[in-house]
Design a protein around this motif. Structure first.
Motif, short mmCIF file in Angstrom:
data_model
loop_
_atom_site.label_atom_id
_atom_site.label_comp_id
_atom_site.label_asym_id
_atom_site.label_seq_id
_atom_site.Cartn_x
_atom_site.Cartn_y
_atom_site.Cartn_z
N SER A 236 0.83 -1.20 0.00
CA SER A 236 0.00 0.00 0.00
C SER A 236 0.87 1.25 0.00
CB SER A 236 -0.90 0.00 1.24
OG SER A 236 -1.64 1.19 1.32
N GLU A 237 0.68 2.06 -1.00
CA GLU A 237 1.29 3.40 -1.07
C GLU A 237 2.82 3.38 -1.10
OE1 GLU A 237 -0.31 5.48 2.27
OE2 GLU A 237 -2.29 5.69 1.38
N ASN A 238 3.44 2.41 -1.81
CA ASN A 238 4.89 2.48 -1.95
C ASN A 238 5.34 2.61 -3.40
OD1 ASN A 238 4.45 -0.13 -2.90
ND2 ASN A 238 6.05 -1.07 -1.65
N GLY A 239 4.41 2.92 -4.31
CA GLY A 239 4.78 3.16 -5.70
C GLY A 239 4.71 1.91 -6.55
N ARG A 240 4.83 2.12 -7.87
CA ARG A 240 4.67 1.01 -8.82
C ARG A 240 5.88 0.10 -8.89
NH1 ARG A 240 4.93 3.04 -13.44
NH2 ARG A 240 4.76 5.28 -13.11
N HIS A 241 7.06 0.63 -8.67
CA HIS A 241 8.28 -0.19 -8.75
C HIS A 241 9.20 0.11 -7.57
CE1 HIS A 241 7.01 -0.14 -13.09
NE2 HIS A 241 7.15 -1.43 -12.87
N PRO A 242 8.78 -0.23 -6.35
CA PRO A 242 9.63 0.02 -5.19
C PRO A 242 10.92 -0.79 -5.29
CG PRO A 242 7.85 -1.48 -4.62
CD PRO A 242 7.55 -0.98 -6.00
N LEU A 243 11.98 -0.24 -4.76
CA LEU A 243 13.21 -1.01 -4.71
C LEU A 243 13.01 -2.26 -3.85
CD1 LEU A 243 15.86 1.81 -4.14
CD2 LEU A 243 15.58 0.44 -6.21
N PRO A 244 13.60 -3.39 -4.27
CA PRO A 244 13.53 -4.56 -3.40
C PRO A 244 14.41 -4.34 -2.18
CG PRO A 244 15.01 -4.98 -5.22
CD PRO A 244 14.38 -3.64 -5.49
#
Length: 281
Positions: free
Chosen positions: A61-69
């Motif tokens: 939820s709410e961390n963007g489309r391509h969050p860093l792993p």
């Protein structure tokens, strides 16, 4: 070859020298396209890195489309190929460098500083008449890294809090890498609404790549980013989801500046945590 770019002829000359190669071709609107292209034809011995599956973490939820792993997650994947900090690693996509630059940033951020981007991409490799094939190397075995020390990204990153700091301090530049039409709020093909983060300026990634898919010259890039040095300022870079911003970051390093901060959540995260009226120019 530097720690940023390699030409097709330079790569061809070292192709048999235990170099690790990763194909990063991808299409945001059709996530299967890049892997299908890879299966059909790629540079010999290249493995494939998928933006969603390998170069991004789990979407929450709410961390963007391509969050860093998580760094340890990507470090385990890299280690499973037998790559060490002394290894030469080449990453490429077609010719826009978006996805290769993301892989380059992540590898450098883990200390694999001999990673380079194939300038001109796969398109130029083929234009030069160099060998391609469809042979798929054996996939690596997934491994866990046993380390007593925590693994962290070694290049600067920016949290939402740091972005808010950049909004209010003259010592920071907040730079949006997206196309100008998205920045000014005319169009938004992907994210919930159009606009940009208040206080940001637009320096589109398209400005640092020429029409043939090569990074522009060091001299051009040094002039293009000279305003950073003039004010001795820090900068935070974002785009839609931390991909094209990496093109700008790589170009800044080519220009001779220190690595700036990546806000990987980007506009896609900002929309999720700030569901307000779009900001337009």
């Amino acid at each position: 070859m530097t720690n940023t770019l390699i030409s097709a002829s330079e790569l061809n000359a070292i192709l048999d020298n235990n170099v690790f190669i990763f194909d990063c071709r991808f299409d945001l609107f059709n996530p299967d396209v890049g892997f299908n292209q890879y299966q059909s034809e790629h540079i010999p011995n290249a493995h494939y890195l998928h933006l969603n599956n390998d170069l991004s973490g789990q979407i929450a939820s709410e961390n963007g489309r391509h969050p860093l792993p998580k760094p340890e997650q990507f470090a385990a994947l890299v280690a499973s190929y037998g790559i060490t900090p002394d290894s030469t690693v080449v990453v490429y996509d077609d010719k826009n460098h978006c996805y290769a630059s993301r892989a380059w940033w992540m590898l450098h951020a883990l200390g694999y500083t001999k990673t380079v981007v194939l300038n001109g991409g796969f398109s130029n490799w083929k234009q030069q008449g160099f060998t391609t094939n469809s042979e798929i190397p054996e996939p690596p075995e997934k491994q866990k890294i046993s380390s007593q020390k925590p693994i962290n990204w070694q290049l600067p990153t920016a949290s939402v809090e740091k972005v808010k700091t950049a909004q209010s301090q003259d010592s920071f530049f907040l730079i949006d890498a997206r196309e100008n039409q998205r920045f000014i709020g005319e169009v938004e093909p992907i994210d919930p609404y159009a606009g940009h983060i208040p206080g940001a300026i637009n320096k589109t990634w398209l400005d640092v790549i020429d029409s043939e898919g090569f990074f522009k010259s060091k001299e051009f890039l040094a002039d293009y980013w000279s305003f950073l040095q003039e004010k001795d300022s820090d900068s935070v870079h974002y785009c839609g989801s931390g991909v094209t911003a990496c093109v700008n970051i790589l170009s800044i390093i080519i220009a001779g500046h220190k690595p700036p901060a990546l806000y990987s959540g980007g506009w896609s995260q900002w929309c999720g945590i700030n569901p307000k009226k779009p900001i337009k120019s």
